[in-house]
Enzyme design. Structure first.
Site, short mmCIF file in Angstrom:
data_model
loop_
_atom_site.label_atom_id
_atom_site.label_comp_id
_atom_site.label_asym_id
_atom_site.label_seq_id
_atom_site.Cartn_x
_atom_site.Cartn_y
_atom_site.Cartn_z
N HIS A 88 -11.62 41.98 27.21
CA HIS A 88 -13.03 41.51 27.86
C HIS A 88 -12.77 40.85 28.70
O HIS A 88 -13.46 41.00 29.90
CB HIS A 88 -13.71 40.77 26.58
CG HIS A 88 -14.04 41.46 25.34
ND1 HIS A 88 -13.92 40.89 24.30
CD2 HIS A 88 -13.83 42.90 25.01
CE1 HIS A 88 -13.96 41.64 23.16
NE2 HIS A 88 -13.83 42.65 23.59
N ASP A 106 -21.28 40.40 28.75
CA ASP A 106 -20.68 41.38 27.90
C ASP A 106 -21.11 42.07 26.71
O ASP A 106 -22.36 41.64 26.14
CB ASP A 106 -19.07 41.19 28.24
CG ASP A 106 -18.67 40.14 27.05
OD1 ASP A 106 -19.53 39.91 25.87
OD2 ASP A 106 -17.46 39.77 27.07
N TRP A 138 -9.90 50.80 26.59
CA TRP A 138 -10.40 51.34 27.86
C TRP A 138 -9.71 50.82 29.37
O TRP A 138 -9.69 51.60 30.22
CB TRP A 138 -12.06 51.20 28.11
CG TRP A 138 -12.67 52.23 29.07
CD1 TRP A 138 -13.11 51.43 30.27
CD2 TRP A 138 -12.53 53.52 28.94
NE1 TRP A 138 -13.51 52.88 30.83
CE2 TRP A 138 -13.18 54.02 30.00
CE3 TRP A 138 -12.01 54.44 28.04
CZ2 TRP A 138 -13.36 55.38 30.70
CZ3 TRP A 138 -12.32 55.93 28.41
CH2 TRP A 138 -12.79 56.20 29.53
N ASN A 139 -9.39 49.56 29.24
CA ASN A 139 -8.56 48.96 30.24
C ASN A 139 -7.42 49.70 30.41
O ASN A 139 -6.90 50.03 31.53
CB ASN A 139 -8.22 47.74 30.19
CG ASN A 139 -9.41 46.69 30.29
OD1 ASN A 139 -10.50 46.78 31.40
ND2 ASN A 139 -9.80 46.10 29.15
N SER A 140 -6.66 49.88 29.54
CA SER A 140 -5.42 50.72 29.62
C SER A 140 -5.62 52.19 30.16
O SER A 140 -4.82 52.73 30.88
CB SER A 140 -4.62 50.81 28.26
OG SER A 140 -4.22 49.46 27.74
N GLU A 197 -6.09 52.10 33.78
CA GLU A 197 -4.89 51.78 34.48
C GLU A 197 -4.06 53.06 34.57
O GLU A 197 -3.29 53.10 35.65
CB GLU A 197 -4.16 50.58 33.88
CG GLU A 197 -5.30 49.33 34.15
CD GLU A 197 -4.64 48.09 33.03
OE1 GLU A 197 -3.76 48.36 32.14
OE2 GLU A 197 -5.47 47.44 32.92
N GLU A 232 -13.35 51.50 19.49
CA GLU A 232 -13.79 52.84 19.89
C GLU A 232 -12.76 53.56 20.34
O GLU A 232 -13.05 54.55 20.93
CB GLU A 232 -15.04 52.55 20.87
CG GLU A 232 -14.35 52.55 22.51
CD GLU A 232 -13.89 51.50 22.88
OE1 GLU A 232 -13.07 50.54 22.30
OE2 GLU A 232 -13.77 51.34 24.26
N GLN A 233 -11.41 53.20 19.93
CA GLN A 233 -10.25 54.06 20.60
C GLN A 233 -10.20 55.46 19.95
O GLN A 233 -9.68 56.49 20.64
CB GLN A 233 -8.96 53.35 20.22
CG GLN A 233 -9.09 51.95 20.89
CD GLN A 233 -8.08 50.95 20.48
OE1 GLN A 233 -7.22 51.31 19.65
NE2 GLN A 233 -8.31 49.78 20.87
N1 UDP Z 1 -1.94 44.42 28.64
C1 UDP Z 1 -0.75 43.94 29.65
N2 UDP Z 1 0.42 43.90 29.08
C2 UDP Z 1 0.61 44.19 27.53
C3 UDP Z 1 -0.64 44.82 26.57
C4 UDP Z 1 -1.60 44.85 27.60
O1 UDP Z 1 -0.97 43.61 30.76
O2 UDP Z 1 1.64 44.16 26.97
C5 UDP Z 1 -3.36 44.42 29.21
C6 UDP Z 1 -3.79 46.03 29.73
O3 UDP Z 1 -3.04 46.09 31.06
C7 UDP Z 1 -5.08 46.08 29.77
C8 UDP Z 1 -5.46 45.06 28.63
O4 UDP Z 1 -4.06 44.07 28.47
O5 UDP Z 1 -5.72 45.50 31.19
C9 UDP Z 1 -5.94 45.48 27.29
O6 UDP Z 1 -6.92 46.03 27.25
P1 UDP Z 1 -7.47 47.55 26.72
O7 UDP Z 1 -8.73 47.60 27.01
O8 UDP Z 1 -6.53 48.62 27.10
O9 UDP Z 1 -7.26 47.08 25.31
P2 UDP Z 1 -7.43 45.95 24.16
O10 UDP Z 1 -6.46 45.02 24.33
O11 UDP Z 1 -8.93 45.43 24.57
O12 UDP Z 1 -7.71 46.84 22.93
#
Ligand code: UDP
Length: 474
Positions: free
Chosen positions: A17, A115, A372-374, A377, A393-394
């Site tokens: 978030h 959010d 969603w961030n991953s 990226e 929601e994966q």
């Molecule tokens: N991330 C990172 N290093 C790690 C694991 C995660 O930098 O070892 C970052 C990743 O780049 C992303 C965020 O943490 O920006 C994870 O967000 P995402 O929405 O993918 O998944 P969530 O953690 O919310 O399930």
């Protein structure tokens, strides 16, 4: 003198978030002449999160105010889900948020952004007389499910996961019953009630910001504009403003004690390394960890693997505790694995600088939990994925990536349903890294990479959408 528009953004705990909220703030400041204060709820449990906050604060592009969480343990069952915990935290923080935003020495906001978990604070925007938006750092299909869940709640009898027919949301692809997001897995759980409430609160905003771009999900975005489809449910505009992702070499937690990882990556051939990482909270069972280790080893492909101690408790076990305690991977990886794979692989405990790794030319694939961030990226770096959905929601994200967008492979048995065995892991890794099917997927992800960059550039669809929001500030 006319002062600059000022956005107040309320952010719930959790790296997934905090990261997109920080990126939204940067974008508003750097491209749209809006000043920003981020209000972050302090959960005080994740070491990695505290480090990220410290780094963002030191960059000084906006103000960051940490809101101390009142005592809420009495309001939560010890086994409460992540969604329930976040909902309760965000409910209980409202008085502190209101006081902080109204404090005499704080700049008066001209726009309020919350959010997904902050929708109960939308009335504070009414009190201030400013437009109020919800920032969903996810995709349009998930938004559609969220705003439609109050209707499904009335129409569907019994558990969603027990339905024979897929769930129908106007203007969207069918949602398979077993792929619904976590809060919908058990209608008797508090997290379900919280999720239905959140879905019902969305239309009370003045608009929804989504971390996608127009060309990624045009059909669903059109459905939101159509009164006979989703536009009849959510009558406020949806703004696709993404993909907002961290830049490489962002200050923050690195997970690296030295430059060893990048020295190693620099020496590997182009697109030859698969990156394995399951977000900020993901964990595997002991059995699945063993299969993953063997699968990687048998594939004979180069890899970087971010590991965490195995747990059979739940797949998002590290959400509030990331980086706590010691971690010694040799205590849970198969005997001899680290030695045997020394030449082809690197194992990084707990956390690695993911954006920097994904943008490195030696990376050729990403084993992703589909947060969603991953996902973003990976796409902006043109890296094809193997989807490994675990929580939130994966499951829907995985289907979107593999079946609709064609940028990922998926296992026959999904990882949330059973153990994916070493042979299948080996097969998927080889397919994405060295076989022809993988090349086709790579081609598709590169097309998306280009369309994403175009959307974000000045005059592109996402740039214009955020400009429109910024211009609505009073
Ligand atoms: N991330 C990172 N290093 C790690 C694991 C995660 O930098 O070892 C970052 C990743 O780049 C992303 C965020 O943490 O920006 C994870 O967000 P995402 O929405 O993918 O998944 P969530 O953690 O919310 O399930």
């Amino acid at each position: 003198m006319i002062s600059k528009p000022h956005a107040a953004i309320l952010c719930s705990p959790g790296m997934g978030h905090l990261i997109p909220v920080i990126e939204l703030a940067k974008r508003l400041v750097n491209h749209h002449n809006v000043t920003v204060t981020i209000f972050v709820v302090q959960s005080n449990t994740s070491k990695v999160e505290s480090e990220l906050l410290k780094a963002a604060t030191s960059q000084k592009f906006c103000d960051i105010i940490e809101l101390p969480l009142p005592e809420i343990s009495g309001l939560l069952h010890p086994d409460a889900s992540v969604v329930t915990k976040l909902s309760v935290m965000m409910r209980e923080i409202r008085p502190a948020f209101r006081s902080a935003i109204l404090a005499k020495d704080s700049p008066r906001p001209t726009i309020l952004i919350v959010d997904l978990f902050g929708t109960e604070s939308l009335p504070i925007g009414d009190e201030l007389g400013v437009p109020k938006y919800v920032y969903i750092a996810s995709n349009a299909w998930f938004l559609a499910l969220t705003v439609y869940v109050p209707i499904l709640d009335k129409e569907v009898e019994g558990e969603y996961v027990d339905q024979i027919e897929p769930l129908r949301i106007p203007g969207c692809s069918l949602v398979q019953p077993e792929e619904v997001c976590d809060p919908m897995l058990n209608r008797a759980d508090q997290q379900y009630l919280e999720y239905v409430r959140i879905g019902g609160e969305m239309p009370r905003s003045d608009g929804i910001l989504l971390n996608i771009w127009k060309d990624l999900q045009p059909k669903i975005l059109d459905a939101f504009k159509d009164e006979s489809l989703l536009g009849g449910v959510l009558k406020v505009p949806v703004y696709p403003i993404g993909p907002l992702t961290r830049a490489v070499q962002s200050p923050g937690p690195t997970g690296l004690r030295d430059g060893h990882l990048f020295n190693w990556l620099d020496k590997q051939p182009s697109e030859s390394v698969i990156f394995v990482s399951l977000g900020s909270a993901g964990t595997l069972s002991y059995e699945q960890m063993t299969e993953m280790a063997w699968g990687l080893e048998l594939s004979q492909q180069r890899f970087i693997w971010v590991v965490r101690p195995p747990t059979s408790k739940c797949a998002d076990a590290a959400f509030f505790t990331l980086g706590q305690g010691d971690d010694d991977p040799s205590s849970y990886l198969p005997e001899g694995f680290l030695t045997r794979t020394r030449e082809i692989g690197l194992v990084v405990p707990i956390w690695a600088p993911q954006v920097d790794i994904l943008s490195h030319p030696s990376i050729g694939g990403f084993f992703s939990h589909c947060g969603w961030n991953s996902t973003l990226e990976s796409i902006i770096n043109g890296v094809p994925m193997i989807v490994w959905p675990l929580y939130a929601e994966q499951r829907m994200n995985a289907t979107l990536l593999s079946d609709e967008l064609g940028v990922a492979l998926r296992s026959k048995v999904p990882p949330w349903k059973g153990v994916v065995e070493r042979e299948e892991i080996k097969r998927m890794v080889r397919k994405i890294m060295v076989e022809e099917d993988g090349f086709a997927i790579r081609g598709k992800v590169n097309e998306l990479k280009l369309s994403a960059a175009k959307a974000l550039s000045q005059g592109g669809s996402s740039y214009n959408a955020l400009s429109e929001v910024a211009s609505k500030t009073k």
